[in-house]
Design a protein around this motif. Structure first.
Motif, short mmCIF file in Angstrom:
data_model
loop_
_atom_site.label_atom_id
_atom_site.label_comp_id
_atom_site.label_asym_id
_atom_site.label_seq_id
_atom_site.Cartn_x
_atom_site.Cartn_y
_atom_site.Cartn_z
N GLN A 46 0.83 -1.21 0.00
CA GLN A 46 0.00 0.00 0.00
C GLN A 46 0.86 1.25 0.00
N PHE A 49 2.12 1.88 -3.55
CA PHE A 49 1.14 2.42 -4.48
C PHE A 49 0.62 3.78 -4.07
N ASN A 50 0.80 4.18 -2.82
CA ASN A 50 0.35 5.49 -2.36
C ASN A 50 1.45 6.54 -2.42
N SER A 51 2.67 6.13 -2.71
CA SER A 51 3.77 7.07 -2.81
C SER A 51 3.63 7.91 -4.08
N PRO A 52 3.68 9.25 -3.97
CA PRO A 52 3.54 10.10 -5.18
C PRO A 52 4.60 9.79 -6.23
N LYS A 53 5.86 9.54 -5.80
CA LYS A 53 6.91 9.24 -6.77
C LYS A 53 6.60 7.95 -7.51
N ASP A 54 6.18 6.93 -6.76
CA ASP A 54 5.88 5.65 -7.39
C ASP A 54 4.65 5.75 -8.28
N GLN A 55 3.68 6.56 -7.88
CA GLN A 55 2.50 6.75 -8.74
C GLN A 55 2.91 7.42 -10.05
N ASP A 57 5.83 7.13 -11.45
CA ASP A 57 6.53 6.10 -12.21
C ASP A 57 5.52 5.17 -12.89
N LEU A 58 4.47 4.79 -12.16
CA LEU A 58 3.45 3.92 -12.73
C LEU A 58 2.73 4.62 -13.88
N LYS A 59 2.47 5.92 -13.72
CA LYS A 59 1.81 6.67 -14.80
C LYS A 59 2.71 6.73 -16.03
#
Length: 124
Positions: A46, A49-55, A57-59
């Protein structure tokens, strides 16, 4: 060499037999992923997936995949035509092509007629 084992008290029991002399000193690497409880593992997922940096990266990954899919569609359309062209194309059944090629016959009667004409040509 890498081998697996299970800790039981102060003893590490090897899962498979290895051929080394008794008393040989070995080092042990602990896979700390196995030390996490299911709750800790879920919290780590969680957090990821809630980390802004990781989000972000996912985007970026999703955007890259979408671009690659668009390029693939363009290449397929270049070679095979667009889906719309294929959908609007000739919808005749395949059996309608029987006898339509040069030198082929649509019906048995056409074959008989051709053979009769050939025989007549031989007799003359």
């Amino acid at each position: 060499m890498k081998v697996r084992g299970i800790k039981r008290g102060q003893i590490i029991e090897l899962v498979e037999a290895i051929d080394i002399p008794d008393g040989t000193e070995v080092s042990v690497e602990i896979d700390d992923r196995q030390l996490l409880t299911p709750e800790q593992l879920q919290r780590r997922i969680q957090e990821f997936f809630n980390s802004p940096k990781d989000q972000a990266d996912l985007k970026d990954l999703a955007t890259t995949i979408a671009k690659m899919e668009a390029e693939e569609r363009e290449m397929l359309e270049l070679y095979y035509g667009s889906r719309d062209e294929l959908a609007d194309g000739d919808q005749r059944p395949l059996t309608s092509f029987i006898g339509s090629a040069k030198g082929s016959f649509a019906t048995p009667e056409d074959v008989d007629q051709f053979i009769r004409q050939e025989r007549d040509a031989w007799e003359s």
